[in-house]
Scaffold this active site. Structure first.
Site, mmCIF file in Angstrom:
data_model
loop_
_atom_site.group_PDB
_atom_site.id
_atom_site.type_symbol
_atom_site.label_atom_id
_atom_site.label_comp_id
_atom_site.label_asym_id
_atom_site.label_seq_id
_atom_site.Cartn_x
_atom_site.Cartn_y
_atom_site.Cartn_z
ATOM 1 N N LEU A 108 0.851 -1.179 0.000
ATOM 2 C CA LEU A 108 0.000 0.000 0.000
ATOM 3 C C LEU A 108 0.891 1.235 0.000
ATOM 4 O O LEU A 108 1.392 1.666 1.035
ATOM 5 C CB LEU A 108 -0.937 -0.008 1.214
ATOM 6 N N ASP A 109 1.087 1.791 -1.178
ATOM 7 C CA ASP A 109 1.990 2.920 -1.350
ATOM 8 C C ASP A 109 1.421 4.186 -0.714
ATOM 9 O O ASP A 109 0.237 4.509 -0.896
ATOM 10 C CB ASP A 109 2.222 3.153 -2.848
ATOM 11 N N ALA A 110 2.250 4.890 0.040
ATOM 12 C CA ALA A 110 1.901 6.199 0.618
ATOM 13 C C ALA A 110 0.551 6.174 1.324
ATOM 14 O O ALA A 110 -0.194 7.158 1.297
ATOM 15 C CB ALA A 110 1.901 7.265 -0.487
ATOM 16 N N ILE A 111 0.238 5.084 1.980
ATOM 17 C CA ILE A 111 -1.105 4.878 2.533
ATOM 18 C C ILE A 111 -1.436 5.870 3.645
ATOM 19 O O ILE A 111 -2.616 6.191 3.876
ATOM 20 C CB ILE A 111 -1.267 3.422 3.029
#
Length: 561
Positions: free
Chosen positions: A229-232
Site C-alpha cells: 500500500l503505497d503512501a497509505i
C-alpha cells in the site's frame, strides 16, 4: 460472517447514515461478486522468504517485453535465493516512473500482459504495488470526475475554502492543490500530495472506497501473494489535522485485511509510510488486525550511519526496541529501494548533527538530497538519493573493500527480525546512474537504471565488484533458509559485545540460536566469550573469535564440529 465484519468497519469509517447505507450496499454487492471466484491459498511466510524489489522492466534484452526478461533473470540468477518478487507499479502511467497510474487493472504494454504475470507467479510469489492514495491526472477516473460523470462526482479531493490545511504534513515542496480544466472550460482545484500529475483519491466517497477495495481483491485474485500500500498514510483527510495516519485511514487498512483474510489467507498487506518509527509501526495494529508487515524505514539510514561512524551504538540502541508483535505481524526489512534513503524515520533516533553526517557522506559521493516543506514554511531533508553501495564507500575504498561493506550491510539486513527485501541494483552490485539524474533532472533516477542482461552476464564474470556482491548476498540468502532462528516472527536480542561489531542473537521456537556478527570497521576485531560453529564457514568458534575487517559470521550457539 464476512458481511457483518465489513459492516463493522464501515460504521467506523462513515458517520452519516446516507454514506453508511450506500457503503453497506456497495460492499454487499462486492462480496457477492467475489464469492464465486476461486482464490489461491498462500502458505505462511517463514525464514525462507526473501523479496526482490524490481520494476517490471528493470532488465532489458533487445525488444523483448520486460516481464519476460525479468522472469529469465530471476530463473537464471535468483532461482534458489529469492522466493518473492515485488513488482513496482506495472500499470500504464504518465510520470514518476510508474507511480502516477492511469489504469489499476491493465498491464503496461511495454512490460507484457497478465499472462506474463501468471507465468512469473508459477515460479515465485508476487507482490503488487497498489498506489491507493493517488492516480494520474490523465486517468479515465479523473477525467470522469472533472466532467461530473455519474458515480465519479466526488472521487477525488476537491478544494474547499473552509478546509484548514495549516497542519498538513507535506513530503514535497510543490503546491498542495492544482487546478484542472473540465471539457466545458471550467476549473476544479484538486488535492495533490506529490505532484500536479498525481491527484489524491477521495475515500470519503463510498463509491470510490468500494472501487479501491475491488482493485485490492482483483490483485489478489490475479496472483498477488503480497500487496504494498503505497503512501497509505495520506489516504484520509480531515480539516485542521496533519492528514496523516488518521483513524479512518487505519480503519480502511483493517477492513482490507479482513477482506483478504476471508478470500485468501496469508496474503500479506505491507504498508509503506516513510515517517518516524512510532508512526510507522502503528500500522501493525494489535499484531493481528491491520498490516502483516510494515516497511522498516529506520534501518537504511542507521546501518549507513554505523558504517560511516564505524560504531553501532545508535543502531544497537534502536534495534533493542524492535520485536515481532505476533506470529502474523512483522517487518519488511530493506536497505535500498526505488526511492531514496528516508531521513524522517530517524527523527528522535539520530540528532541533527548525526543526520548531517549522513547527508555529507551522500553529497561527497555525488548523491542528491530531496527536501520537504514544513507547516512553518521551512524545509528539511526528506530523503537522500544515492545507490546504497555508493553511499557506503569511503573515498579511499577499493572495489573489493566496497563489496565487503555492502555484503556486511546486508548481513545486518538478513539477520534482523522480519522479512528481507533486496533491491535489484544491490543484489547485482550496480553503481549510481549519475547520467540518468543529469538527463532527467529527477534525483531518484540515480538508482533506477535499467540493466542490459547481456552486459550483466559479462560483468558478473569480469567485474570483481558485481561478482563479489552478487555471490556474497545470494550465498547469505540461501544459507539463511536453513535456520528457523531467522523466522520473521522469531525473537531477537542485541548483544552489546563491542560498539564496532553489531551482534544480534536470533532464537527459534525450539530454542536453537544463531548469533549474527557484523564488523562495521576496516580493522580486525576480536570478539570474546562466544562458542559454537560459524555456519558460514563451518569452522569452530572458541572464546576469542577474530572477525576480519567488514567481516561477518553466523554462530550456531553450542554446536561443535
Amino acid at each position: 460472517m464476512i458481511t457483518e465484519k465489513i459492516a463493522t468497519h464501515l460504521e467506523k469509517i462513515y458517520t452519516s447514515k446516507q454514506d453508511l447505507d450506500q457503503a453497506n450496499q456497495l460492499f454487499t454487492d462486492l462480496l457477492e461478486k467475489y464469492a464465486t471466484k476461486e482464490f489461491t491459498e498462500n502458505p505462511a511466510i517463514d525464514q525462507s522468504n526473501a523479496y526482490l524489489i524490481t520494476y517490471g522492466d528493470s532488465f532489458q534484452n533487445g525488444n523483448e517485453k520486460g516481464l519476460k526478461v525479468l522472469r529469465e533473470v530471476v530463473q537464471t540468477y535468483l532461482d534458489d535465493s529469492i522466493t518473492d518478487v515485488h513488482l513496482l507499479p506495472m500499470f500504464p502511467f504518465t510520470s514518476d516512473d510508474g507511480f502516477s497510474v492511469t489504469d489499476y487493472l491493465t498491464i503496461n504494454r511495454a512490460l507484457g500482459d497478465w499472462d506474463d504475470i501468471k507465468k512469473l507467479a508459477q515460479k515465485k510469489r508476487l507482490m503488487y504495488d497498489f498506489v491507493a492514495n493517488h492516480m494520474s491526472a490523465k486517468s479515465e477516473w479523473f477525467k470522469k470526475f472533472l466532467n461530473n460523470d455519474i458515480g465519479f462526482e466526488q472521487s477525488f479531493v476537491e478544494y474547499q475554502e473552509e478546509f484548514d490545511t495549516t497542519n498538513v504534513t507535506r513530503p514535497r515542496t510543490s503546491p498542495l492543490f492544482h487546478e484542472y480544466s473540465t471539457d466545458k472550460g471550467e476549473k476544479k482545484k484538486v488535492w495533490t500530495t506529490f505532484s500536479d500529475d498525481q491527484v489524491d483519491v477521495n475515500p470519503k466517497d463510498p463509491i470510490m472506497l468500494a472501487r479501491l477495495s475491488e482493485v485490492l481483491l482483483e490483485y489478489t485474485f490475479r496472483g498477488a501473494s503480497s500487496i504494498r500500500l503505497d503512501a497509505i498514510g495520506f489516504l484520509w483527510k480531515d480539516s485542521g489535522t496533519t492528514c496523516m495516519h488518521l483513524p479512518k485511514t487505519h480503519e480502511i487498512v483493517k477492513m482490507w485485511r479482513t477482506l483478504l483474510n476471508h478470500f485468501s489467507s496469508n496474503t500479506q498487506i505491507i504498508t509503506e509510510t516513510n515517517v518516524p518509527h512510532k508512526e510507522n509501526i502503528s500500522y501493525l495494529g494489535d499484531g493481528h488486525n491491520e498490516a502483516n508487515q510494515v516497511y522498516q524505514f529506520p534501518l537504511p539510514p542507521l546501518v549507513l550511519f554505523s558504517f560511516i561512524q564505524e560504531n553501532t551504538q545508535k543502531l544497537a540502541e534502536w534495534a533493542s526496541t524492535i520485536h515481532a508483535l505476533s506470529d502474523e505481524a512483522t517487518f519488511f526489512n530493506f536497505l535500498a529501494s526505488h526511492d531514496g534513503i528516508g531521513m524522517r524515520p530517524v527523527e528522535g533516533i539520530l540528532d541533527d548533527t548525526e543526520r548531517e553526517t549522513i547527508v555529507e557522506r551522500v553529497l561527497n559521493n555525488q548523491g542528491k538530497v530531496s527536501y520537504k516543506s514544513n507547516p512553518d514554511g521551512s524545509q528539511t531533508v526528506y530523503e537522500l538519493n544515492i545507490n546504497y553501495g555508493d553511499a557506503l564507500r569511503s573515498s579511499e575504498d577499493t572495489d573489493q573493500l566496497a563489496a565487503k561493506k555492502l555484503i556486511a550491510a546486508h548481513n545486518i539486513l538478513l539477520s534482523f527480525v522480519g522479512v528481507p527485501a533486496i533491491y535489484y541494483h544491490s543484489i547485482f552490485g550496480s553503481r549510481g546512474d549519475l547520467q540518468g539524474v543529469e538527463e532527467s533532472g529527477i534525483n531518484r533516477r540515480i538508482n533506477r537504471q535499467k540493466i542490459e542482461t547481456k552486459q550483466l552476464a559479462t560483468e558478473l564474470d569480469i567485474d570483481s565488484y558485481r561478482k563479489t556482491v552478487y555471490e556474497g548476498i545470494t550465498r547469505l540468502l540461501k544459507e539463511r533458509q536453513n535456520y528457523e532462528a531467522f523466522s520473521p516472527y522469531g525473537e531477537q536480542e542485541v548483544l552489546h559485545l563491542d560498539e564496532q561489531v553489531f551482534a544480534l542473537k536470533r532464537t527459534a521456537k525450539d530454542g536453537s540460536e544463531i548469533i549474527s556478527l557484523t564488523n562495521v570497521t576496516g580493522t580486525e576485531k576480536i570478539v570474546e566469550g562466544l562458542n559454537g560453529i560459524n555456519v558460514l564457514t563451518q569452522t569452530e568458534v572458541d572464546n576469542n573469535f577474530r572477525l576480519a575487517p567488514y567481516g561477518i559470521a553466523w554462530i550456531k550457539v553450542g554446536e561443535q564440529q
